[in-house]
Design a protein around this motif. Structure first.
Motif, mmCIF file in Angstrom:
data_model
loop_
_atom_site.group_PDB
_atom_site.id
_atom_site.type_symbol
_atom_site.label_atom_id
_atom_site.label_comp_id
_atom_site.label_asym_id
_atom_site.label_seq_id
_atom_site.Cartn_x
_atom_site.Cartn_y
_atom_site.Cartn_z
ATOM 1 N N UNK A 54 0.864 -1.147 0.058
ATOM 2 C CA UNK A 54 0.028 0.074 0.272
ATOM 3 C C UNK A 54 0.801 1.280 -0.037
ATOM 4 N N UNK A 55 1.918 1.286 0.747
ATOM 5 C CA UNK A 55 2.937 2.350 0.645
ATOM 6 C C UNK A 55 3.540 2.533 -0.713
ATOM 7 N N UNK A 56 3.737 1.257 -1.337
ATOM 8 C CA UNK A 56 4.291 1.181 -2.737
ATOM 9 C C UNK A 56 3.375 1.900 -3.764
ATOM 10 N N UNK A 57 2.068 1.481 -3.458
ATOM 11 C CA UNK A 57 1.165 1.923 -4.751
ATOM 12 C C UNK A 57 1.058 3.491 -4.540
ATOM 13 N N UNK A 58 1.013 4.201 -3.234
ATOM 14 C CA UNK A 58 1.025 5.480 -3.213
ATOM 15 C C UNK A 58 2.304 6.042 -3.998
ATOM 16 N N UNK A 59 3.343 5.506 -3.556
ATOM 17 C CA UNK A 59 4.655 5.996 -4.110
ATOM 18 C C UNK A 59 4.697 6.008 -5.514
ATOM 19 N N UNK A 92 -8.137 5.501 -15.765
ATOM 20 C CA UNK A 92 -8.227 4.005 -15.910
ATOM 21 C C UNK A 92 -7.337 3.166 -15.173
ATOM 22 N N UNK A 93 -7.228 1.801 -15.425
ATOM 23 C CA UNK A 93 -6.128 1.139 -14.558
ATOM 24 C C UNK A 93 -4.896 1.398 -15.070
ATOM 25 N N UNK A 94 -3.952 1.592 -13.992
ATOM 26 C CA UNK A 94 -2.766 2.047 -14.391
ATOM 27 C C UNK A 94 -1.713 0.901 -13.915
ATOM 28 N N UNK A 99 3.898 -3.589 -8.826
ATOM 29 C CA UNK A 99 2.649 -3.843 -8.550
ATOM 30 C C UNK A 99 1.862 -4.752 -9.459
ATOM 31 N N UNK A 100 1.435 -6.127 -8.825
ATOM 32 C CA UNK A 100 0.948 -7.072 -9.708
ATOM 33 C C UNK A 100 -0.024 -6.724 -10.586
ATOM 34 N N UNK A 101 -1.243 -6.069 -9.854
ATOM 35 C CA UNK A 101 -2.365 -5.749 -10.709
ATOM 36 C C UNK A 101 -2.684 -4.506 -10.971
#
Length: 146
Positions: A54-59, A92-94, A99-101
């Motif tokens: 979750x930290x990585x997604x924000x980054x 859209x989906x990035x 990040x796998x998905x």
């Protein structure tokens, strides 16, 4: 880290507003432009800092954000869309690094403050060149570059 997604997004928008205000008196080569990414979910906290996907997604959202913009994940958008009077542009989906998905993403459009605006999608021809289509843990995390 923030207690709520709303506070994280408000902080990001306010930081950009203050920077823009200060930049108006500076030459372009001395202006500061921030990017912010906001996501929410569980995190790991230890003596080395905060960690986790979750930290990585924000980054990663921060990395793809345009200067002066706040990008939020779909989960943050669902929490704040009826609480903040900003516009939201569906990007859209990035596909984010490591990040796998794909992560559904939105750009906060604070320039439409005071008017509720449904999420809109950016036309393909309006995409910045060389970028993928555009689309802050339990507390939200706002990631800003160091």
């Amino acid at each position: 880290m923030f207690e709520t997604a709303t506070n994280a997004v408000k902080f990001g928008v306010e930081l950009h507003r203050i920077a823009e205000q200060n930049n108006s008196a500076r030459p372009e080569d001395q202006q500061l432009r921030f990017r912010a990414g906001v996501h929410m979910g569980e995190i790991l906290v230890d003596d080395r800092g905060i960690h986790g996907d979750n930290v990585n997604i924000a980054a990663r959202l921060q990395e793809i954000a345009e200067p002066g913009r706040v990008f939020v994940s779909g989960s943050v958008y669902e929490q704040i869309r009826n609480r903040l009077r900003f516009g939201f542009e569906f990007l859209g989906p990035q596909r984010l690094k490591n990040i796998a998905d794909p992560v559904p993403s939105y750009c906060v459009r604070s320039e439409v403050a005071g008017a509720a605006m449904a999420a809109t999608r950016r036309p393909p021809e309006a995409q910045p060149a060389g970028r993928p289509p555009l689309a802050y843990h339990p507390s939200p995390c706002c990631h800003l570059p160091a």
